[in-house]
Design an enzyme around this catalytic site. Structure first.
Site: not given
Ligand code: BGC
Length: 438
Positions: A150, A186
């Site tokens: 992200k 999450d």
């Molecule tokens: C992460 C996950 C997370 C998801 C939603 C992804 O980029 O790797 O661990 O659950 O985003 O937030």
């Protein structure tokens, strides 16, 4: 012409979805056995709660630039009090800075929260730390960051135990009387919070900035957990489905991936999540403008990376006005002057095509998880879903439901997709309670 072919290029017909379900199952099994797989299938050391948990617990919910600190009372009988919540926003400095800056900011926020709290826990308070990135968990409250996703790039965190880093920051900032008893993804928080009210809930999903899912797996099937005892019972598995890569990609997906900061990783996330959908649409629209299917006045705007966001797509696809007035207003707000009704139609069609594929990919993964848990689909399953795309996009959830119907036929009525808003914090507090009791 791109505008004529785009539907075909992005189409995910039933056969392709069925194929996805099959390869998802294979990757799940590989991941559970510790073999090489694009699905990490991370054991979380968390089980499902009984509903009888009692006491005051805290959670720290950190999954993006916004994070929350909360405290909640668990009353037993599957009941909870109203949580007190404070929201904080991480600045660019923390996101692109060092581990120390990042965790100090979080610790300061917890301190601010504790100062304002009237209702004290009366002694050390157990806290569930929701940290929504790929973590290799080694116990309920210990886990190493495998990689950032992200767009996060904070240095000095990858390869380290994030609970250890947070504890050090608590010490530096004088945060006392907090015991981090659980590290939580999450998706896991979302699943646990929803399952408190709905015992048929056995899948947690996030479709927002990032995307991922989790489900409880039988311990005996988690072959990579060698020596873990007892072998009966279930443990929640964080699938990290965002990294699934057995998908047919287009040249737009490949370009987006090559230009990203984590090229080669999170391939599914780059086709599904809110962080990337706008960029895929922009790449298509840019090509359409170059070939003359859109007014050339749009080219400078469409040349700018990340100028188009998933939120814009929600607005565009929701425009039901004659002449697509809302799309016109949005373009004008972005400083564009000369555009036609045809431009608006093309933009809408491209957005619909991109988001529809994302919804169908998500539905295929959910079909794979549900049939992994219950191969014959002999009972009802609630899927708890949080995230801005699922919540706010005008057709994402209905497209998902339609795709599920295609894949599962009549049995799709047993699979209920429900919005589980802001559950991850509450879920983390519940998991903290379960872990603390152990
Ligand atoms: C992460 C996950 C997370 C998801 C939603 C992804 O980029 O790797 O661990 O659950 O985003 O937030």
């Amino acid at each position: 012409m791109i505008t004529e072919n785009i539907g075909k290029i992005f189409e995910l017909p039933l056969q392709a979805m069925e194929h996805m379900v099959e390869s998802f199952h294979i990757e799940m099994d590989r991941g559970l056995s510790g073999e090489k797989s694009s699905l990490k299938m991370i054991p979380t050391y968390a089980g499902m709660p009984t509903g009888e948990e009692k006491g005051i617990y805290m959670a720290l919910d950190m999954g993006g630039t916004n994070f929350r600190v909360l405290q909640i009372e668990l009353k037993g009988g599957r009941k909870t009090g109203r949580p007190s919540i404070m929201k904080f926003v991480l600045g660019k400095e923390e996101i692109a800075g060092t581990a120390e800056q990042f965790f100090d900011f979080i610790a300061e926020s917890v301190k601010t929260f504790l100062k304002k709290q009237k209702h004290k826990a009366g002694g050390p308070c157990d806290l569930g730390f929701t940290f929504s990135f790929p973590i290799q968990q080694t116990s309920a409250a210990r886990g190493i960051l495998i990689c950032w996703t992200k767009g996060f790039q904070t240095s000095g965190v990858v390869g380290k135990d994030v609970v250890g880093l947070l504890c050090q920051a608590f010490r530096r900032k004088g945060v006392e009387d907090i015991n981090i008893s659980a590290l939580v993804n999450d998706t896991v928080g979302t699943l646990v919070a929803k399952s408190y009210a709905d015992t048929a809930c056995d899948v947690g999903v996030i479709i927002g900035t990032g995307t991922n899912a989790c489900y409880p797996e039988e311990l005996r099937k988690i072959k990579k957990l060698r020596g873990a005892k007892p072998r009966r019972g279930r443990m929640i598995i964080n699938i990290e489905w965002g990294n699934f890569n057995k998908l047919a990609s287009t040249h737009y997906d490949r370009q987006l991936d090559e230009e990203s900061e984590n090229s080669g990783q999170q391939i599914l996330e780059k086709m599904v999540s809110g962080m990337y959908l706008g960029e895929i649409a922009r790449l298509i629209l840019h090509e359409a403008a170059i070939e003359g299917s859109l007014s050339c006045g749009l080219i400078p705007f469409l040349m700018k990376r990340k100028s188009f966001e998933a939120e814009h797509m929600s607005l565009i696809e929701g425009d039901k006005t004659g002449g697509l007035k809302l799309i016109g207003e949005l373009l004008a707000k972005s400083g564009l002057r000369k555009f036609s009704v045809n431009d608006r139609r093309v933009i809408k069609k491209v957005c619909e095509t991109v988001s529809r594929r994302a919804a169908r990919i998500s539905a295929s993964c959910i079909a794979a998880i549900v049939t992994k848990i219950d191969p014959k689909l002999s009972r009802a399953h609630t899927i708890a879903i949080d995230g801005s795309l699922f919540e706010r996009h005008p057709t994402f959830s209905t497209n998902m439901e339609a795709a599920l119907k295609e894949i599962l036929g009549r049995k799709a009525s047993l699979v209920k997709l429900t919005l589980a808003k802001d559950g991850s914090g509450k879920g983390a507090a519940i998991i903290a309670a379960v872990a603390a009791k152990r």
